[in-house]
Design a protein around this motif. Sequence first.
Motif, short mmCIF file in Angstrom:
data_model
loop_
_atom_site.label_atom_id
_atom_site.label_comp_id
_atom_site.label_asym_id
_atom_site.label_seq_id
_atom_site.Cartn_x
_atom_site.Cartn_y
_atom_site.Cartn_z
N PRO A 42 11.35 1.04 -4.43
CA PRO A 42 10.38 0.81 -5.51
C PRO A 42 8.95 0.54 -5.04
CG PRO A 42 11.51 -1.23 -5.02
CD PRO A 42 12.06 -0.20 -4.06
N GLU A 43 8.68 0.48 -3.70
CA GLU A 43 7.37 0.01 -3.23
C GLU A 43 6.22 0.87 -3.76
OE1 GLU A 43 10.37 -1.03 0.04
OE2 GLU A 43 9.91 0.69 -1.25
N ASP A 44 6.30 2.18 -3.57
CA ASP A 44 5.21 3.05 -4.00
C ASP A 44 5.08 3.11 -5.52
OD1 ASP A 44 4.60 3.56 -1.40
OD2 ASP A 44 5.32 5.62 -1.35
N VAL A 45 6.22 3.06 -6.21
CA VAL A 45 6.18 3.08 -7.67
C VAL A 45 5.49 1.83 -8.20
CG1 VAL A 45 7.55 3.11 -9.79
CG2 VAL A 45 8.27 4.47 -7.81
N GLU A 93 7.59 6.30 -15.52
CA GLU A 93 8.72 5.80 -16.29
C GLU A 93 10.02 6.46 -15.84
OE1 GLU A 93 9.39 3.49 -18.61
OE2 GLU A 93 7.36 2.71 -18.22
N VAL A 94 9.94 7.74 -15.51
CA VAL A 94 11.13 8.47 -15.06
C VAL A 94 11.58 7.98 -13.69
CG1 VAL A 94 12.03 10.77 -14.48
CG2 VAL A 94 10.42 10.52 -16.35
N MET A 95 10.62 7.51 -12.86
CA MET A 95 10.93 7.09 -11.50
C MET A 95 11.51 5.69 -11.42
SD MET A 95 7.61 8.54 -9.45
CE MET A 95 7.35 10.30 -9.21
N LYS A 96 11.29 4.88 -12.45
CA LYS A 96 11.74 3.48 -12.41
C LYS A 96 13.25 3.37 -12.50
CE LYS A 96 7.47 1.57 -14.34
NZ LYS A 96 6.87 0.84 -15.47
N LYS A 124 0.84 -1.19 0.00
CA LYS A 124 0.00 0.00 0.00
C LYS A 124 0.88 1.25 0.00
CE LYS A 124 -2.05 -1.03 3.87
NZ LYS A 124 -2.89 -0.97 5.09
N LEU A 125 0.31 2.38 -0.35
CA LEU A 125 1.07 3.62 -0.35
C LEU A 125 1.41 4.04 1.08
CD1 LEU A 125 -0.70 5.91 -2.98
CD2 LEU A 125 1.56 4.88 -3.18
N GLU A 126 2.57 4.67 1.24
CA GLU A 126 2.93 5.20 2.56
C GLU A 126 2.05 6.38 2.93
OE1 GLU A 126 7.20 5.80 4.51
OE2 GLU A 126 6.69 7.44 3.15
N LEU A 130 0.07 14.58 -8.79
CA LEU A 130 -0.43 13.55 -7.89
C LEU A 130 0.63 12.48 -7.64
CD1 LEU A 130 -3.97 12.06 -7.85
CD2 LEU A 130 -2.03 10.51 -7.84
N ILE A 131 1.23 11.98 -8.69
CA ILE A 131 2.23 10.93 -8.53
C ILE A 131 3.48 11.47 -7.84
CG2 ILE A 131 3.79 9.38 -9.79
CD1 ILE A 131 1.50 9.02 -11.81
#
Length: 377
Positions: free
Chosen positions: A329-332, A374-377, A283-285, A320-321
């Motif tokens: 990587p959990e939230d992503v 994609e930028v966050m991965k 789940k999201l933090e 939002l993101i």
Amino acid sequence: MAESLRLPAEEKYKEELDYLKSIDNAPKPFQWNLSANMVRIFILGSTPADNMEREIPQKWFGDKSLVERSIVTLASDRGLLLIGDPGTGKSWLAELLAAAICDNSTQVVQGTAGTTEDQIKYSWNVSMVIAKGQSHDSLIPSPIMRSMATGTIGRFEELTRCTSDVQDALISILSEKYVSIPELKDGNVVFAQPGFNIIATANSRDRGVNDLSSALKRRFNFVRIPIVTNKKAESDIIHFRTKELLKRHNFDYNVSNSLLDILLQTFNDLRETSAAANSDDEKLESALSTAEQIGVLEDAILHSNFFERELTSKVLASSLIGSLVRRNPEDVSFMNKFWNNVVEKRKTEKEEAKDTEAAKEWEDFLNAGNSTMEVMK
């Protein structure tokens, strides 16, 4: 004060408070500035049934029974503890209550792991003590002690963030209503004046960090502030707070209903998906509170004013993101699954309903979110 970045509620709404005081003929508890009903009207807004010459806008959005219970508690011998998830408006409600009751919401202790008993009771001006010894002149009263001496409301933020020995310092204050100063020979007791009380807040997500003792719990009335799930109420809160936050930039506040619907629906879907998760890693933090929605919308409006011609679903998705993804990587991973399942589903629903304009906005929202991730991965 007019040049301050953020004015306290008693300064910001001074005209309203002065007006309410001028027409208030009802009995007032202790030395309150306003009667209980006028405090309620100040916070929840006036209605035609109140027969007022000017309208008092609503400032806190939620169940009115929570506000009424809070007001009643503050007129009693028990302290008030507002408890709930982050971003549910606990501190804002506490500030409004203190502003209406005693025209001073700034007597605040901010609870942290480093908060000491001195910050609740008193400390000393070291240089004066060295020069002349301990005296009333060298005493530095805490915000709580000042509120005791003046018969006003003291505030204690994030009570459960403090260690148990610091929390226990409140027990004698709330029960005995005085603080002893053994270092002084004369005048070594500060007694609470009529009207003194404490509004504390606690984050329900901090349960287990520093739980309150049974003795301290007995000295508080608990008022639980729930997360707002009603779309109309949440929309009102977002409009109210975002408009106020953007005043400092002199921006025109204009968000289409369709974009606001996307924001509200996405947060609602995120809450449901997070609630169904089996572990914290799934789940999201983020608490996904109304306050975070306001932050997302404010960020999107600022971005659109600084760098775009208008606020679009693409900017909203990026904001939002960017605001909610905190762990990698959990939230992503969570957001990527959510985006390609739930957001995709919302876009398809609009297409099937032949709502071309809404479907296009959801599609732009979907694509912009995927590009951001994609930028966050």
